[in-house]
Structures are given as structure tokens and as C-alpha cells.
Design an enzyme around this catalytic site. Structure first.
Site, PDB file in Angstrom:
ATOM      1  N   GLY A 212     -35.440  66.199   2.837  1.00 19.79           N
ATOM      2  CA  GLY A 212     -35.034  64.895   2.128  1.00 19.79           C
ATOM      3  C   GLY A 212     -34.140  65.197   0.856  1.00 19.79           C
ATOM      4  O   GLY A 212     -33.202  65.785   0.712  1.00 19.79           O
ATOM      5  N   ILE A 213     -34.367  64.044  -0.001  1.00 21.87           N
ATOM      6  CA  ILE A 213     -33.679  63.933  -1.167  1.00 21.87           C
ATOM      7  C   ILE A 213     -34.625  63.960  -2.378  1.00 21.87           C
ATOM      8  O   ILE A 213     -35.790  63.426  -2.276  1.00 21.87           O
ATOM      9  CB  ILE A 213     -32.714  62.554  -1.179  1.00 21.87           C
ATOM     10  N   GLY A 214     -34.104  64.367  -3.697  1.00 22.34           N
ATOM     11  CA  GLY A 214     -34.935  64.185  -4.705  1.00 22.34           C
ATOM     12  C   GLY A 214     -34.993  65.701  -5.290  1.00 22.34           C
ATOM     13  O   GLY A 214     -34.500  66.521  -4.932  1.00 22.34           O
ATOM     14  N   ILE A 216     -37.589  67.924  -5.379  1.00 17.23           N
ATOM     15  CA  ILE A 216     -38.087  69.123  -4.739  1.00 17.23           C
ATOM     16  C   ILE A 216     -37.239  69.609  -3.443  1.00 17.23           C
ATOM     17  O   ILE A 216     -36.876  70.690  -3.482  1.00 17.23           O
ATOM     18  CB  ILE A 216     -39.587  68.854  -4.065  1.00 17.23           C
ATOM     19  N   GLU A 235     -33.078  64.245   9.266  1.00 14.94           N
ATOM     20  CA  GLU A 235     -33.007  62.805   9.339  1.00 14.94           C
ATOM     21  C   GLU A 235     -31.681  62.424   8.409  1.00 14.94           C
ATOM     22  O   GLU A 235     -30.943  61.654   8.635  1.00 14.94           O
ATOM     23  CB  GLU A 235     -34.156  62.101   9.050  1.00 14.94           C
ATOM     24  N   GLY A 333     -39.746  59.343   8.776  1.00 18.14           N
ATOM     25  CA  GLY A 333     -39.630  60.234   9.874  1.00 18.14           C
ATOM     26  C   GLY A 333     -40.593  61.601   9.659  1.00 18.14           C
ATOM     27  O   GLY A 333     -40.239  62.365  10.293  1.00 18.14           O
TER      28      GLY A 333
END
Length: 614
Positions: A212-214, A216, A235, A333
């Protein structure tokens, strides 16, 4: 600019909408803000229009209190300005749903759409516009809505894949330039860095990843820089993948589904990312029902899914859409990809989160879920949980073993209380009374990777959750090995004995092991330890190596690591007692500088190493 039909004739919103209709609003970085503002400015007598959408990076003006008579918000994934506040205040609804199933809600008229408000690129010479940076559930909304009303934005990239909409599918449009929202790469903190390092250890060369994003995810991508032949089936993507694709780390060569292509449903990042995906033949965008389908995800061998959470309880239940009774985000997701990774050959579903809240006052590894919190990922779906204190492998673990694994990666200041809390429910027997401790001398990352004769191994501390693995290790030994290690033919390793051997106070004594794992398990291959003798400030060292792993250098590596740690702890001496007929082990000690000394037992050789600071 005004709203027109395909022929350029001005039209009015009342030609397509009436009070009480339901409209879809474009997702993520593709929110048609000018189009929505035009609707607000020309809403006339329209009331109670239900807006349906997932995450929207926008001002989300439709969710502001001043528009409550015009719009009724129904968010399928909470986020962004105003929406979360509207849900909390009761002015908006939250409908939980797997992202992969949202198209079904539209297609089967469970949430019938009267109109889809979307953003697209200008049409090409063949009349095709691109959904650009956000195909996700937008594609299904276009197919299901009675009317498609588009904002044609020259700043929207034209992306490849199943991202195209022909002008004859669009009933009306507004030509209006709009800058895409940008989310810069986050600055990493030490906690995120360590989580990224641990999570990256779970990604093998040739794996396909979802991320994902961020902070981590950005940290994970940073520590994948030396991997080889990675693929992307995700995703979403952000800026972090650009350099990895340029360097060839991500090349998709070993993918078994969409081979050679990075496949996603949307992207969000900076203008650099939007420029990168524009007409990029190596990145393809597909609808959520394709990308998020667990069946399709599982077609990728060695699929590694990395997702975040708000809290994880000691049975492995994952809360990720609410903080207590406050709905925070959505199912999204996460379950789609965790299930897909589980079904993948060699796949690994991973949940990664900091061990505490930002202020450090609350543990995010919890004895029980916070009241009101909702389980998004069940304990049956969880495989690996990662914090800055390590990796908990929950595959095939009992509730008691799961609790011990998760306590081991909780923040040290909460471990004792977590063990006390879990004992109230009789998951941990009374003889298991030591909380997991760390070996700070190993560094911030307590897992060390080694290769012996081409095979990968992990060096790490033994922990309370290794009780069963140590039993299995013991019962794998031959009679000769047991005599060499224990000086008699030991025939039983009880749970209590095994528990005592793995529940080590690592700040006083030391117990390290080499393990080898595949995607479904971990096996102890070697154990090295020392027992601290306080009266003389020294420690007695002992080893045992699985028969099939001998002569590879494991004992030497363990011994050198033990010597290094003992020096850091200012021990004066290390001693060992080895059977006289155990020539290979005698050689290991003597090669490390141990000197033979007097022994009361003729069958044993006493060895010692005087330690000096280095």
C-alpha cells in the site's frame, strides 16, 4: 466551461438526475472536483442525492454539513477530509464491503447507480478516453450506471490495460483542467524502518508483492532494493516502485500471472508517479474485480501480501477499519489479498504495524479487541504479523502459541501484562512463566540471514513460542547426538522441559538458533546457548546441530556470535565441556581460540576462552 453532451450541446443536470437518485463519485486521485462543483452550482431543485464512493483524495465538499440537503453520503471506504467526520457525526453512512465485491453491488442493482461522475483523459484519435490513475471500481460504475458524466482533464495520464472508455459511453462531459492530488513519499522513522526490514525478510527473490502507501510500505520498498526479479500485482502503487522498476529489481519476469507486467487498479503519489504511468507499456491498470479477485491473486506463485492494521489481538484477529466504535477506514482489499496470498503457491500474507500508538502509551498487540472494534481479517486468515520487534509466524499455531508469538513482538513494556492477561483465559500453562526477551546485542533487527552451501537460514533468538519446535528438534536427533550433547541417552523432552529451554531470560543467559522456513513453517536446525555463572562472571557454552546440517559452518557461526555478545556484556570468560570423542565440536571450539584445560571427567574435555574487549 459548461456541461455539454457528446455533440457539444449544453445540457443541464436535471436532464440526467432527479431528487433521490444515487450517483457514483470517482475514486482516489481521480475525483472530478470541477464536475461536482458544477453539480452543486446548478443543482436547482435537486435533493437527497446519495453519493457512493470509496477512498477519495479530495476536499470532498459533498460531505460538508452545508450540503446535507443536497447529498446523502454513503462511503464504501472512509477517508479523506470531511467524510470521516460526516460518518462520525451521523451525517454519512459507512457500508463495509470487500473491494472485489463492490462491482457486484453495482452490477446486481444492490446499489443501482443512476449516474457515474468520473474523471478521464482527453480522447485519443480513436475516441478512447483513459480512466488514468484510478480504474479500480470506477470501471464497474461506468458499466453499471444509467448515465456516465465525465470531467475531461488534460492532466490525467493515459494508462494502459483495461482503462479505456469510448466517448460513445459518455453521455455528458465538462472539459476542465485539474491538478491531480499529490502525496509525497513519507519521511521514515526508526520504527517504520525496522518494520520494513523485517517485512522485507519475508520477500524472497522472484516473489510477487502487493503493498500500500505510507511509512511502512515505503520502508518495505526501500529494503527490497537488493532483491531480484520481483513482480507487482497490487491494488495500488506509489512512488516507491519507480526506482525499483528503473533498477530492474521489479521486472515481473518470474510472475506466473500477467507475466512481464506490473498490474494495479489505481495509483497515488507525486507528479513523478503520474508521469511514470503515463503511456507506460510496463504498467497496466485493471478493474478491482480482476486485480482484487483472490482467485486471480493466487495465480501468482510466491505472492506476498503486506497490509496494515489498527490492532491485533493475541489470537490473531485483525482490526483495521475502526478504532473502538469509531469507523476509521474500511475493509478495502485487505482480505482479498490475504486470501489470495494464502491460496498462492509459496504465498505469504503479512500484517505489519507498529507495536504501539504514536505516543507509545497503548499497545497495538492486545489481549482482547477494543470494545466496538471490528474484525476485518479473521484469526484463520492471519499468517505473519510484523512489528519493529520482529516477525510472528502464526501458521498452524495453537491459541497459546499464537499468544506467545505475538507477545514476543509486542513492545517490551507491555509483554508482562499481556502474558498476565492471556493467562486469565488459561491459554498459557502455569509453568510457562517467562515473558519473551530480546537480545539487543544482535542489533535493531534480531533476524540475521545466512547462506550455507546455497541454502538460506535465519539466525535469531529462541523464544517461548518455540516450545513445540524445540521438541521436534530434540526428537529428530539420533542416539549418538543425544549422548554427545547430554552425555547420556536422553529419551524424552517434555513440554515443561522444552518450555524451560526456550523461555530464556536473554538479558542474562543466551539462546540462539538457526532456522529454515518455507512459506508454511519454520524448522530449528541448530541451537547454541550459554548459561551465565554469576559468581565468576563467565558462561558455559553448548551447541547441538541437526545431523543433516553438519559441516556447513553453523556451529562456528553461532559460536562467533556468542563470543561477540559475551564480549559486549563484559563477561570474563566462556567455558565449555565437550566429550573427548566429539572431534568435530572440539575443532569448532579450538578454531575459535578456546584452550583445553583440566577436567575431572576423563570422557570430557574442558575448554575456556578468556575474553577481552574489542
Amino acid at each position: 466551461m459548461s456541461l455539454t453532451d457528446r455533440d457539444g450541446t449544453p445540457v443541464h443536470w436535471n436532464d440526467y438526475l432527479k431528487s433521490g437518485n444515487r450517483i457514483f463519485i470517482g475514486s482516489n486521485a481521480a475525483v472530478p472536483n470541477a464536475l461536482i462543483q458544477d453539480l452543486i452550482d446548478n443543482s436547482s431543485q435537486l435533493h437527497d442525492i446519495e453519493t457512493v464512493h470509496i477512498l477519495t483524495f479530495s476536499d470532498n465538499v459533498w460531505a460538508e454539513p452545508r450540503h446535507k440537503e443536497l447529498f446523502k453520503v454513503n462511503s464504501l471506504f472512509i477517508g479523506g477530509k470531511n467524510v470521516r467526520e460526516a460518518v462520525a457525526a451521523g451525517r454519512a453512512d459507512y457500508t463495509p464491503c470487500f473491494i472485489s465485491e463492490i462491482p457486484t453491488l453495482f452490477r446486481e442493482n444492490i446499489l443501482p447507480l443512476d449516474a457515474a461522475l468520473i474523471m478521464v483523459s482527453p480522447p485519443d484519435k480513436y475516441g478512447y478516453c483513459s480512466l488514468g490513475v484510478s480504474v479500480d471500481v470506477v470501471a464497474s460504475a461506468v458499466k453499471s450506471a444509467k448515465y456516465v458524466i465525465a470531467q475531461i482533464n488534460p492532466n490525467m495520464p493515459s494508462t494502459n490495460g483495461h482503462s479505456f472508455v469510448h466517448v460513445n459511453q459518455i453521455h455528458a462531459w465538462l472539459k476542465q483542467s485539474q491538478a491531480l492530488p499529490e502525496i509525497p513519499e513519507p519521511e521514515l522513522d526508526p520504527v517504520s524502518e525496522r518494520i520494513g526490514q523485517y517485512a522485507a525478510l519475508l520477500v524472497e527473490d522472484g516473489a510477487t508483492i502487493q503493498i500500500g502507501i505510507g511509512k511502512i510500505p515505503a520502508a518495505v520498498l526501500r529494503y527490497l532494493a537488493h532483491h531480484k526479479d520481483l513482480g507487482i500485482h497490487s491494488e495500488m502503487i506509489s512512488d516507491g516502485i519507480i526506482d525499483l522498476m528503473h533498477s530492474g529489481v521489479i521486472n515481473n519476469r518470474r510472475k506466473t500471472f500477467h507475466k512481464g507486467k506490473t498490474v494495479v487498479s489505481f495509483c497515488i503519489g507525486t507528479q513523478r508517479l503520474y508521469d511514470f504511468v503515463d503511456k507506460n507499456q510496463h504498467v497496466e491498470f485493471y478493474p478491482s474485480e480482476h486485480i482484487n479477485s483472490p482467485v486471480n491473486i493466487a495465480k501468482n506463485d510466491n505472492m506476498v501480501s503486506i497490509n496494515s492494521a489498527i490492532e491485533v489481538d493475541l489470537t490473531g484477529q485483525v482490526v483495521s477499519d475502526s478504532i473502538g466504535y469509531q469507523f476509521y477506514s474500511g475493509i478495502g482489499g485487505q482480505v482479498d489479498f490475504i486470501r489470495g496470498a494464502w491460496l498462492s503457491k509459496g504465498g505469504k500474507p503479512v500484517i505489519a504495524l507498529p507495536s504501539t500508538t504514536k505516543d507509545g502509551k497503548i499497545s497495538r498487540i492486545v489481549a482482547h479487541i477494543t470494545e466496538g472494534g471490528g474484525v476485518v481479517t479473521s484469526r484463520g486468515h492471519v499468517a505473519y504479523v510484523v512489528t519493529e520487534y520482529g516477525v510472528a509466524n502464526l501458521i498452524g499455531k495453537s491459541i497459546r502459541e499464537r499468544a506467545l508469538e505475538l507477545i514476543r513482538i509486542a513492545h517490551p513494556k507491555f509483554r508482562e501484562q499481556l502474558l498476565t492477561d492471556v493467562r486469565k483465559n488459561y491459554w498459557v500453562p502455569e509453568y510457562q512463566d517467562n515473558t519473551p526477551t530480546s537480545v539487543p546485542e544482535l542489533g535493531t533487527i534480531e533476524l540475521k540471514t545466512y547462506t550455507f552451501k546455497g541454502d538460506p537460514f535465519i539466525l535469531r533468538p529462541l523464544g517461548p513460542a518455540d516450545e513445540r519446535k524445540l521438541q521436534e528438534f530434540f526428537y529428530s536427533h539420533t542416539k549418538e547426538t543425544l549422548i554427545m550433547r547430554y552425555n547420556h541417552h536422553a529419551t524424552q523432552m517434555t513440554r515443561e522441559k522444552s518450555c524451560n529451554l526456550v523461555s530464556v531470560n536473554q538479558h542474562k543467559d543466551l539462546a540462539l538458533c538457526f532456522t529454515q522456513r518455507d512459506h508454511l513453517g519454520e524448522v530449528i536446525q541448530a541451537v547454541g546457548r550459554y548459561y551465565f555463572i554469576e559468581a565468576t562472571n563467565c558462561a558455559e557454552v553448548a551447541f547441538v546441530i541437526r545431523e543433516t546440517q553438519r559441516s556447513k559452518g553453523m556451529a562456528t557461526t553461532l559460536l562467533l556470535q556468542i563470543i561477540k555478545i559475551a564480549r559486549k556484556r563484559n563477561l570474563s570468560k566462556l567455558i565449555a565441556c565437550v566429550r573427548r570423542d566429539n572431534a568435530p565440536m572440539l575443532k569448532v571450539f579450538e578454531n575459535a581460540g578456546f584452550i583445553r584445560g583440566y577436567s575431572d571427567d576423563f570422557d570430557e574435555v574442558s575448554l575456556s576462552l578468556t575474553l577481552t574487549k574489542q
